[in-house]
Design a protein around this motif. Sequence first.
Motif, PDB file in Angstrom:
ATOM      1  N   LYS A 241      10.382   0.495 -18.350  1.00  0.00           N
ATOM      2  CA  LYS A 241       9.213   0.275 -18.361  1.00  0.00           C
ATOM      3  C   LYS A 241       8.438   0.293 -19.657  1.00  0.00           C
ATOM      4  O   LYS A 241       7.763  -0.904 -20.186  1.00  0.00           O
ATOM      5  CB  LYS A 241       8.132   0.517 -17.258  1.00  0.00           C
ATOM      6  CG  LYS A 241       6.812   0.074 -17.193  1.00  0.00           C
ATOM      7  CD  LYS A 241       5.963   0.456 -16.050  1.00  0.00           C
ATOM      8  CE  LYS A 241       4.797  -0.279 -15.783  1.00  0.00           C
ATOM      9  NZ  LYS A 241       3.936  -0.268 -16.954  1.00  0.00           N
ATOM     10  N   THR A 304      11.921  -2.686 -12.781  1.00  0.00           N
ATOM     11  CA  THR A 304      12.250  -2.956 -14.254  1.00  0.00           C
ATOM     12  C   THR A 304      13.824  -3.623 -14.197  1.00  0.00           C
ATOM     13  O   THR A 304      13.973  -4.372 -15.048  1.00  0.00           O
ATOM     14  CB  THR A 304      12.417  -1.468 -15.062  1.00  0.00           C
ATOM     15  OG1 THR A 304      13.500  -0.752 -14.355  1.00  0.00           O
ATOM     16  CG2 THR A 304      11.033  -0.905 -15.158  1.00  0.00           C
ATOM     17  N   GLY A 324       6.890   4.022 -14.543  1.00  0.00           N
ATOM     18  CA  GLY A 324       8.277   3.699 -14.836  1.00  0.00           C
ATOM     19  C   GLY A 324       9.300   4.576 -14.460  1.00  0.00           C
ATOM     20  O   GLY A 324       8.812   5.789 -13.912  1.00  0.00           O
TER      21      GLY A 324
END
Lengths: 443, 479
Positions: A241, A304, A324
């Motif tokens: 991310k 992602t 992320g």
Amino acid sequence: MTDPRHLVDTVLEIVGARADAEAVADVGTSALTRFANSFIHQNVSEDVAEVTLRVAVEGRVSSATTTATTPDGLAAFVGDTIDIATHRPPDAEWPGFGGRTDYPDVDHWDAATAHAHPTARAEAVRAFVAAGDGTAAAGYCRTEAHDVAYGNTLGRSAAGRYTTAIVDGIHQTPTSAGSGHGAGRALGAIDAASVGALAAARARDSVAAYDVKPGEYEVVLSPECVATIAVFLDAYGFNAKVAQDGMSFVEPGEQQFDGSIDIWDDASDPEALFVASDTEGTPKRRVDLVRGGETVSLVHDRRTAHRDGVESTGHATAAGDVSGPLGTNVFVGGGDASVEEMIASIDRGIYVATFNYCRVLDPKSLVVTGLTRNGTFMIENGSITGAVTTMRFTQSFIGALAPGRVRGIGSDGRFADSEFGPTMVHAPSMQLASWNFTGGAEG
Amino acid sequence: MFTSAELAVQGALDAGARYADARVVVSLSESINVQNQNLDRVDRSEHVGVGVRALIGSSWGFAATPDLSASAVRSAGARAAGIAGASRLVPGPPVEFADVPVTQATWETPFTEDPFSVALSEKVDMLVEVTATMQAVAGVEIATGSLAFWDTNTWFASSQGHRIHQHLVESGGGFDATAIGEHETQRRSYPQSFGQFETGGYETVRAWEYQANARRIAEEAVALLHAPEMDERETALVLEGSQLALQIHESVGHAIELDRILGWEAAFAGTSHLELSELGTHRYGSELMNITADATLPGALGTFGFDDEGTPAASVDIVRDGIWVGVLSGRDSAAIAGLTPGGMVRADGYNRLPMVRMTNVGLQPGSGTLEEIIAETDDGVYMSTNRSWSIDDRRLNFQFGCEIAWEIENGELTRMLKNPTYTGITPQFWGTLDRLAGRSEWVHWGTPNCGKGQPIQVAHTGHSASPARFSNVRVGVKG
């Protein structure tokens, strides 16, 4: 104790046909015995029983967590979570849930640790304290045992369990402190007395610490310091991310690090910790992050991966939609040098036992400021000649490991207490050509 | 819920505890995160359970469970006592427990709009619009907005007879814009880094007028990419209020925690450069420095009615005219130090042990305005909004980075500067405080992410501050 698989099945049954859904249940115990001034001052234990649910109603997604696992509690929990989803806009980048898959045979579990009695932790503390011979001890002994289950409405199902144990602390004289660290799957495998003895030795050796002039110094870094470097590379660089947001230093295929550097993430390593799947039920795949100094790849979660058109590597985390994916079984490859050999090769440098309070000044260049703590020593003509006071550094962690900057890697790899804790990174000591110290604790 | 707390206490007493207390906690939280007009995450968490402390001899034990059945709660009490028994293998000195009023009471955060009742669509739409406004500025790559709310009910009972129900409501959020250059990123945030949080309802979010500030913040982020770096030098430093709030948090708030001073946090959070023998005589800063720890400030994030030991909220002087005069304490730490407990012991949920935490540790305002301070400064820099923070384990050597700065020349703000940093030593730095803005610019800044303790606990703390000036500060430290 509640079976986490039962919790997952119950929640998905309550969801029924109202939504696509995934549930993760974590059931276990977490206990921590803390000591300071050489006595136990805080001693805690908790039962863990927590369910996290994520639902998707035509691409409208919400998540929620609860510890209220009674039938009524779960029914209300599921209803509220679905209700929130229906009242939000669609998630334009929703990747959907994953289907059925296979998992590696991983069982990072130690039964004795799972059932460790408070007296077992207190005994470890007593051994750590006794190693001090008059110094004051502070630190903790922690044991955890978790049964984790995952299920979703597409039929993906996973279950696993793990234990962790930590003995970590310092010994102090009136003017100095030194640290010792032990972590792994089993409390019985940690020699608390040895951990305490190292801390006490570092404290005693630091009594007559003096200020040294700020500047660039060749350094030997302990596994704790190397683990902190690695965990910052992990969170701020190899996180897909961060890379997709354009904030990462990572350039796959480029020789960004010294040729001696290998970093990978592998939950199936016999020494690894935690379960074999991530919070999305994806098997944790071994990922080479750096091989021979060349940056290889990123870690991904489903979101992602969907963006990049690849498969998730199994590194989703609980708040991954925002922060992320993250490697949580990071290994830094070891070398063949001993700490003594690395020190012997240095004319003038500094040995650092731990870093403290590291903060990123710029994420893309990964310039970090922080301080030394609990054991910093002057190296002159191949020997430790004395202790130095706390020093502040401001250093690019990428630059520190750049080609030609790594002069030695230790054979002493172990789980090391990084800025993110002692169970995420397995790292050795390392000798680096230079480290930028910008000041001392007193000015 | 008092019944469950009482059962837990009784379980501990029956197992041999000489003192026990228990908290049944029902906490609800909601967080909303938007990035580039897409709702990345909406999450609600509910944590329900009981945590019980037991004291046997000089040793403590604590146990927690999410199971509120009578047998589980009573068992948690007994387990806490058993853990206290194990603690006796490595015993400490006798534990005294300072007296506080034994209270039966209820207390609730005053609020106007229940943040959990405000429609999710309204909250999301507001963040989407704010990020759209920021994205409309060329050069902004990442625009994020977030909101978070907490609703916490606690029922506290002790073996001494406390029965206290408390309902806290906390709200806040913020947004930021990030511009990305070839080898750098520049970010601007509003109202401050990590957002602004207060006790109260959704009205506290509305008051900050996110949309009205979004474009300015975005433009500043882009402008920073082209701004010059700050030169390293010693000069006058004017700090914007939220950065000063974090300065207070890190270099005063943690240093005055009595558990740190006593060495209880030595291995993790650290100790303190302060020594109890200097209480009342140690010069912490200039005579302009007056710090209070006030848990009664309406709207501030560290405000409550009672702490998690049942001690009533209070306002305590910490630094008076530059002299260190007070600490943050609880019943056991205060007894050791021979002080009155300050009511500053709090826990991050039912499953965490209460420990000494900041309340609202703030700097009392001076006079005048930021504009006047700048006008009175011939040469210096003005820094705003925290970007990084690092301080040693004794809270002595610090280095802060801010998002943005401007040079001050002949009483005026001139060039914008990027990557501003400053560094210093706590008492020396506070000793150079020579100008402090007044009450009209005094804000109860909230810090929602104060980490401490093992297992880690995250506390919500408040830090009132108005802009201030410090002389001869080392700025522009580079790697």
